[in-house]
Motif scaffolding. Structure first.
Motif, PDB file in Angstrom:
ATOM      1  N   GLY A  59     -28.125  27.783  -9.573  1.00 32.39           N
ATOM      2  CA  GLY A  59     -29.467  28.288  -9.857  1.00 32.39           C
ATOM      3  C   GLY A  59     -29.839  29.566  -9.133  1.00 32.39           C
ATOM      4  N   ALA A  60     -28.971  30.051  -8.267  1.00 32.93           N
ATOM      5  CA  ALA A  60     -29.265  31.270  -7.511  1.00 32.93           C
ATOM      6  C   ALA A  60     -29.038  32.499  -8.386  1.00 32.93           C
ATOM      7  N   PRO A  61     -29.816  33.564  -8.170  1.00 35.87           N
ATOM      8  CA  PRO A  61     -29.559  34.809  -8.891  1.00 35.87           C
ATOM      9  C   PRO A  61     -28.167  35.342  -8.544  1.00 35.87           C
ATOM     10  N   ILE A  62     -27.568  36.037  -9.480  1.00 30.98           N
ATOM     11  CA  ILE A  62     -26.235  36.605  -9.269  1.00 30.98           C
ATOM     12  C   ILE A  62     -26.373  37.875  -8.438  1.00 30.98           C
ATOM     13  N   ALA A  63     -25.657  37.917  -7.331  1.00 35.59           N
ATOM     14  CA  ALA A  63     -25.692  39.090  -6.459  1.00 35.59           C
ATOM     15  C   ALA A  63     -24.982  40.261  -7.146  1.00 35.59           C
ATOM     16  N   PRO A  64     -25.396  41.490  -6.865  1.00 34.81           N
ATOM     17  CA  PRO A  64     -24.752  42.655  -7.490  1.00 34.81           C
ATOM     18  C   PRO A  64     -23.238  42.692  -7.279  1.00 34.81           C
ATOM     19  N   ARG A  65     -22.776  42.240  -6.126  1.00 33.08           N
ATOM     20  CA  ARG A  65     -21.333  42.272  -5.865  1.00 33.08           C
ATOM     21  C   ARG A  65     -20.567  41.235  -6.691  1.00 33.08           C
ATOM     22  N   THR A  66     -21.270  40.260  -7.254  1.00 32.47           N
ATOM     23  CA  THR A  66     -20.655  39.192  -8.036  1.00 32.47           C
ATOM     24  C   THR A  66     -20.858  39.393  -9.535  1.00 32.47           C
ATOM     25  N   LEU A  67     -21.632  40.379  -9.914  1.00 28.57           N
ATOM     26  CA  LEU A  67     -22.013  40.574 -11.307  1.00 28.57           C
ATOM     27  C   LEU A  67     -20.807  40.786 -12.226  1.00 28.57           C
ATOM     28  N   LYS A  68     -19.826  41.529 -11.786  1.00 27.21           N
ATOM     29  CA  LYS A  68     -18.641  41.790 -12.623  1.00 27.21           C
ATOM     30  C   LYS A  68     -17.894  40.487 -12.930  1.00 27.21           C
ATOM     31  N   ARG A  69     -17.717  39.627 -11.920  1.00 30.21           N
ATOM     32  CA  ARG A  69     -17.042  38.341 -12.145  1.00 30.21           C
ATOM     33  C   ARG A  69     -17.876  37.423 -13.024  1.00 30.21           C
ATOM     34  N   ALA A  70     -19.205  37.481 -12.883  1.00 35.12           N
ATOM     35  CA  ALA A  70     -20.080  36.663 -13.715  1.00 35.12           C
ATOM     36  C   ALA A  70     -19.997  37.094 -15.179  1.00 35.12           C
ATOM     37  N   ARG A  71     -19.940  38.399 -15.414  1.00 38.18           N
ATOM     38  CA  ARG A  71     -19.768  38.901 -16.787  1.00 38.18           C
ATOM     39  C   ARG A  71     -18.437  38.438 -17.375  1.00 38.18           C
ATOM     40  N   ARG A  72     -17.403  38.468 -16.558  1.00 40.53           N
ATOM     41  CA  ARG A  72     -16.086  38.025 -17.036  1.00 40.53           C
ATOM     42  C   ARG A  72     -16.108  36.528 -17.357  1.00 40.53           C
ATOM     43  N   ALA A  73     -16.728  35.728 -16.506  1.00 40.61           N
ATOM     44  CA  ALA A  73     -16.806  34.282 -16.743  1.00 40.61           C
ATOM     45  C   ALA A  73     -17.537  34.005 -18.056  1.00 40.61           C
ATOM     46  N   ALA A  74     -18.622  34.728 -18.316  1.00 45.12           N
ATOM     47  CA  ALA A  74     -19.380  34.535 -19.556  1.00 45.12           C
ATOM     48  C   ALA A  74     -18.568  34.971 -20.772  1.00 45.12           C
ATOM     49  N   SER A  75     -17.873  36.085 -20.672  1.00 43.60           N
ATOM     50  CA  SER A  75     -17.119  36.582 -21.826  1.00 43.60           C
ATOM     51  C   SER A  75     -15.827  35.804 -22.061  1.00 43.60           C
ATOM     52  N   ASP A  76     -15.261  35.202 -21.018  1.00 43.81           N
ATOM     53  CA  ASP A  76     -14.004  34.448 -21.158  1.00 43.81           C
ATOM     54  C   ASP A  76     -14.209  32.981 -21.518  1.00 43.81           C
ATOM     55  N   CYS A  77     -15.451  32.507 -21.558  1.00 41.34           N
ATOM     56  CA  CYS A  77     -15.708  31.122 -21.933  1.00 41.34           C
ATOM     57  C   CYS A  77     -15.150  30.891 -23.345  1.00 41.34           C
ATOM     58  N   PRO A  78     -14.269  29.909 -23.532  1.00 42.48           N
ATOM     59  CA  PRO A  78     -13.639  29.706 -24.843  1.00 42.48           C
ATOM     60  C   PRO A  78     -14.626  29.461 -25.987  1.00 42.48           C
ATOM     61  N   VAL A  79     -15.793  28.897 -25.702  1.00 44.52           N
ATOM     62  CA  VAL A  79     -16.785  28.635 -26.747  1.00 44.52           C
ATOM     63  C   VAL A  79     -18.056  29.457 -26.549  1.00 44.52           C
ATOM     64  N   LEU A  80     -18.017  30.412 -25.619  1.00 44.36           N
ATOM     65  CA  LEU A  80     -19.135  31.308 -25.315  1.00 44.36           C
ATOM     66  C   LEU A  80     -20.419  30.538 -24.989  1.00 44.36           C
ATOM     67  N   ALA A  81     -20.271  29.464 -24.240  1.00 43.50           N
ATOM     68  CA  ALA A  81     -21.420  28.645 -23.849  1.00 43.50           C
ATOM     69  C   ALA A  81     -22.110  29.168 -22.597  1.00 43.50           C
ATOM     70  N   LEU A  82     -21.423  29.981 -21.814  1.00 48.39           N
ATOM     71  CA  LEU A  82     -22.000  30.528 -20.588  1.00 48.39           C
ATOM     72  C   LEU A  82     -22.661  31.860 -20.908  1.00 48.39           C
ATOM     73  N   LYS A  83     -23.929  31.977 -20.534  1.00 49.81           N
ATOM     74  CA  LYS A  83     -24.696  33.194 -20.806  1.00 49.81           C
ATOM     75  C   LYS A  83     -25.140  33.821 -19.492  1.00 49.81           C
TER      76      LYS A  83
END
Length: 98
Positions: free
Chosen positions: A39-63
């Protein structure tokens, strides 16, 4: 500064668990393999990995989206934090028939 937050489309999620592997600081898995967000906001240093996690989700369930900016002035509304984790499905008990 823009803040981002993760959200899960529960109707799409199939518990692949890839999101937790890519973003272990914000996502853990429950006993069924479904993601639990911190539930924590995504820190700027983690934003790139968060974008990758969302785009690599096999069913695109992570937004990944911007957090809602708090309203200022008269009539401002404060919302409670989203519930942590995932609700457990109801359990059914079958009686033995003879």
């Amino acid at each position: 500064m823009d803040h981002h937050q993760l959200d899960i489309d529960w109707t799409s999620c199939q518990a692949h668990g890839l999101c937790a592997e890519l973003l272990p600081d914000h996502i853990t898995l429950d006993e069924w393999g479904y993601p639990l967000l911190d539930g924590a906001p995504i820190a700027p240093r983690t934003l790139k990995r968060a974008r990758r996690a969302a785009s690599d989700c096999p069913v695109l369930a992570l937004k990944l989206g911007p957090t809602a900016a708090p309203r200022q002035g008269r009539g401002a509304v404060t919302f409670a934090a989203p519930p942590r984790g995932r609700a457990q499905p109801p359990r059914t008990v079958r009686e033995k028939t003879t």
